[in-house]
Write a protein that holds these residues in place. Structure first.
Motif, PDB file in Angstrom:
ATOM      1  N   LYS A 160       0.852  -1.198   0.000  1.00 11.70           N
ATOM      2  CA  LYS A 160       0.000   0.000   0.000  1.00 11.70           C
ATOM      3  C   LYS A 160       0.883   1.242   0.000  1.00 11.70           C
ATOM      4  N   LEU A 161       0.810   2.009  -1.082  1.00  9.75           N
ATOM      5  CA  LEU A 161       1.622   3.217  -1.170  1.00  9.75           C
ATOM      6  C   LEU A 161       1.067   4.328  -0.285  1.00  9.75           C
ATOM      7  N   LEU A 162      -0.253   4.445  -0.265  1.00 11.13           N
ATOM      8  CA  LEU A 162      -0.927   5.425   0.592  1.00 11.13           C
ATOM      9  C   LEU A 162      -2.151   4.751   1.207  1.00 11.13           C
ATOM     10  N   LYS A 168      -7.084   1.531   4.761  1.00 10.28           N
ATOM     11  CA  LYS A 168      -7.322   0.998   3.422  1.00 10.28           C
ATOM     12  C   LYS A 168      -6.494   1.769   2.402  1.00 10.28           C
ATOM     13  N   VAL A 169      -6.120   1.073   1.329  1.00 13.65           N
ATOM     14  CA  VAL A 169      -5.304   1.698   0.309  1.00 13.65           C
ATOM     15  C   VAL A 169      -6.099   2.814  -0.376  1.00 13.65           C
ATOM     16  N   VAL A 170      -5.442   3.937  -0.610  1.00 12.47           N
ATOM     17  CA  VAL A 170      -6.080   5.088  -1.253  1.00 12.47           C
ATOM     18  C   VAL A 170      -6.253   4.800  -2.742  1.00 12.47           C
ATOM     19  N   LYS A 171      -7.385   5.199  -3.300  1.00 12.26           N
ATOM     20  CA  LYS A 171      -7.650   5.039  -4.721  1.00 12.26           C
ATOM     21  C   LYS A 171      -7.817   6.398  -5.380  1.00 12.26           C
ATOM     22  N   ILE A 172      -7.293   6.518  -6.599  1.00 16.53           N
ATOM     23  CA  ILE A 172      -7.461   7.722  -7.403  1.00 16.53           C
ATOM     24  C   ILE A 172      -8.109   7.309  -8.713  1.00 16.53           C
ATOM     25  N   PHE A 173      -9.295   7.864  -8.990  1.00 18.19           N
ATOM     26  CA  PHE A 173     -10.074   7.494 -10.179  1.00 18.19           C
ATOM     27  C   PHE A 173     -10.286   5.973 -10.248  1.00 18.19           C
ATOM     28  N   GLY A 174     -10.463   5.376  -9.087  1.00 18.71           N
ATOM     29  CA  GLY A 174     -10.727   3.946  -9.036  1.00 18.71           C
ATOM     30  C   GLY A 174      -9.499   3.062  -9.086  1.00 18.71           C
ATOM     31  N   VAL A 175      -8.319   3.655  -9.142  1.00 20.83           N
ATOM     32  CA  VAL A 175      -7.075   2.891  -9.232  1.00 20.83           C
ATOM     33  C   VAL A 175      -6.382   2.882  -7.871  1.00 20.83           C
ATOM     34  N   SER A 176      -6.097   1.708  -7.365  1.00 22.63           N
ATOM     35  CA  SER A 176      -5.434   1.585  -6.069  1.00 22.63           C
ATOM     36  C   SER A 176      -3.965   1.983  -6.168  1.00 22.63           C
ATOM     37  N   ASN A 178      -1.036   1.021  -5.218  1.00 23.19           N
ATOM     38  CA  ASN A 178      -0.370  -0.145  -4.645  1.00 23.19           C
ATOM     39  C   ASN A 178       0.953  -0.415  -5.350  1.00 23.19           C
ATOM     40  N   GLY A 179       1.546  -1.554  -5.033  1.00 23.12           N
ATOM     41  CA  GLY A 179       2.852  -1.893  -5.581  1.00 23.12           C
ATOM     42  C   GLY A 179       2.853  -2.096  -7.083  1.00 23.12           C
ATOM     43  N   LYS A 180       1.760  -2.598  -7.637  1.00 21.55           N
ATOM     44  CA  LYS A 180       1.682  -2.794  -9.087  1.00 21.55           C
ATOM     45  C   LYS A 180       1.784  -1.460  -9.814  1.00 21.55           C
ATOM     46  N   LEU A 181       1.149  -0.436  -9.274  1.00 20.92           N
ATOM     47  CA  LEU A 181       1.240   0.900  -9.855  1.00 20.92           C
ATOM     48  C   LEU A 181       2.670   1.429  -9.744  1.00 20.92           C
ATOM     49  N   ALA A 182       3.311   1.180  -8.600  1.00 22.27           N
ATOM     50  CA  ALA A 182       4.701   1.610  -8.416  1.00 22.27           C
ATOM     51  C   ALA A 182       5.619   0.919  -9.418  1.00 22.27           C
ATOM     52  N   ALA A 183       5.377  -0.372  -9.670  1.00 21.34           N
ATOM     53  CA  ALA A 183       6.200  -1.110 -10.633  1.00 21.34           C
ATOM     54  C   ALA A 183       6.048  -0.527 -12.034  1.00 21.34           C
TER      55      ALA A 183
END
Length: 355
Positions: A160-162, A168-176, A178-183
């Motif tokens: 969880k980045l934020l 709970k993990v923060v979502k922006i425009f429905g996107v979590s 998380n680590g997958k986004l960081a990758a």
């Protein structure tokens, strides 16, 4: 002023593509689309680094995937042995670059004095040896099965980045976040940085020297340029960038094997992307990579929709069968070469200059 229209159109298109890639996780919210976007980023770097060779210096090499594989296997082996840490990624990237530079220097100094076709054959033989070694040295490379490993903890999907007040993990425009986004953004910004470096290189005086060598090697030698030294340097630079691209892809994919890192099919894809985008343009790497990767992932789907739409029409459903997507990909490539003989970017720039 008129001469700049084609160049301006190309640059606006390239900036728009990078913008779409930047916001891809938010615009295309599915796993497949994110994989496509990451692959496009990697191949932009690979194609641009190869364009340094064939487009700007006139060097035809079939060993580009070998250097890509060195970077991928360097990260994979160390991540497997040392665990999922940034030290393993950094050492793997360094090892891949060092091996690539040693091999590229050796091949360059020994072979760049010979004619183009003989150099191309030497690079093909060298790449074949690397592929065989990767397949046979199973205690290090995993052989045909490859290596599966874990990426740094930051890139775990569960990371969880934020988080909000409830944990709970923060979502922006429905996107979590998380680590997958960081990758993905690790891949995106790394690719963007490498691409920007190569654009600056060809825009510098070095780029002019490389073009002079490509156009007339004897004349460049006569006016005082050490052609072999320049060609060897560019060969090494291209190899190092390809190796870094391999490391980035290995971290994203979390698997490295002969098919994903050393396959000659990857070399064919790179060649097609360079030709489609336009050799000696650098910007063409972006256009060629986008079109080719999108065709590889979505052409079958489009053909399936088209085949369903013409059901009942004689012959057409068979011709549009998704299993024949390679046939249509070949036809599209032939048409692109016919209507854009200098590649899409090269032809557009030429048309803009003539208006």
């Amino acid at each position: 002023m008129k001469q700049s229209y084609g160049y301006l159109a190309v640059r606006l298109c390239v900036f728009a593509i990078w913008g779409l890639l930047c916001f891809a996780p938010f615009l295309f919210q599915d796993v497949r689309a994110l994989e496509v976007a990451a692959r496009i980023c990697i191949f932009i770097v690979l194609v641009a680094s190869y364009d340094l060779l064939i487009g700007y210096t006139g060097i035809v090499s079939f060993a580009h995937t070998m250097f890509f594989g060195f970077g991928a296997y360097g990260a994979a082996i160390l991540l497997k042995q040392m665990g999922p840490g940034w030290d393993a990624v950094a050492l793997g990237a360094l090892a891949g670059v060092v091996v690539s530079l040693i091999v590229a220097t050796g091949v360059g100094l020994l072979s760049l004095r010979v004619k183009a076709i003989f150099f191309a054959m030497i690079t093909l033989a060298t790449a074949s040896v690397a592929l065989v070694l990767a397949s046979q040295l199973s205690q290090f490379t995993g052989g045909e099965d490859g290596i599966t490993y874990r990426a740094p903890d930051l890139f775990k999907p569960a990371t969880k980045l934020l988080v909000d007040a409830e944990g709970k993990v923060v979502k922006i425009f429905g996107v979590s976040l998380n680590g997958k986004l960081a990758a993905y953004y690790f891949v995106f910004f790394s690719a963007l940085a490498l691409f920007w470096v190569m654009v600056r290189i060809v825009a510098a005086p070095l780029g002019t020297v490389l073009k002079a060598i490509r156009e007339n090697e004897a004349r460049a030698e006569a006016i005082g340029y050490r052609v072999v030294a320049y060609r060897t340097f560019v060969f090494c630079l291209s190899a190092a960038v390809a190796s870094l691209a391999g490391t980035i892809y290995a971290v994203w994919l979390k698997y490295t094997g002969p098919d994903t890192a050393l396959s000659f099919a990857i070399m064919i894809d790179i060649l097609l992307m360079v030709v489609i985008g336009g050799m000696g343009t650098m910007w063409g790497a972006v256009v060629g990579a986008v079109l080719m990767v999108l065709a590889q992932y979505y052409l079958r789907d489009l053909m399936g929709v088209a085949a369903d739409a013409v059901t009942g029409v004689p012959l057409l459903p068979e011709l549009l069968n998704p299993d024949r997507w390679l046939l249509w990909l070949g036809i599209i490539f032939i048409l692109l070469v016919y209507f854009f003989p200098r590649g899409i970017v090269g032809t557009v720039q030429t048309m803009g200059a003539r208006q």
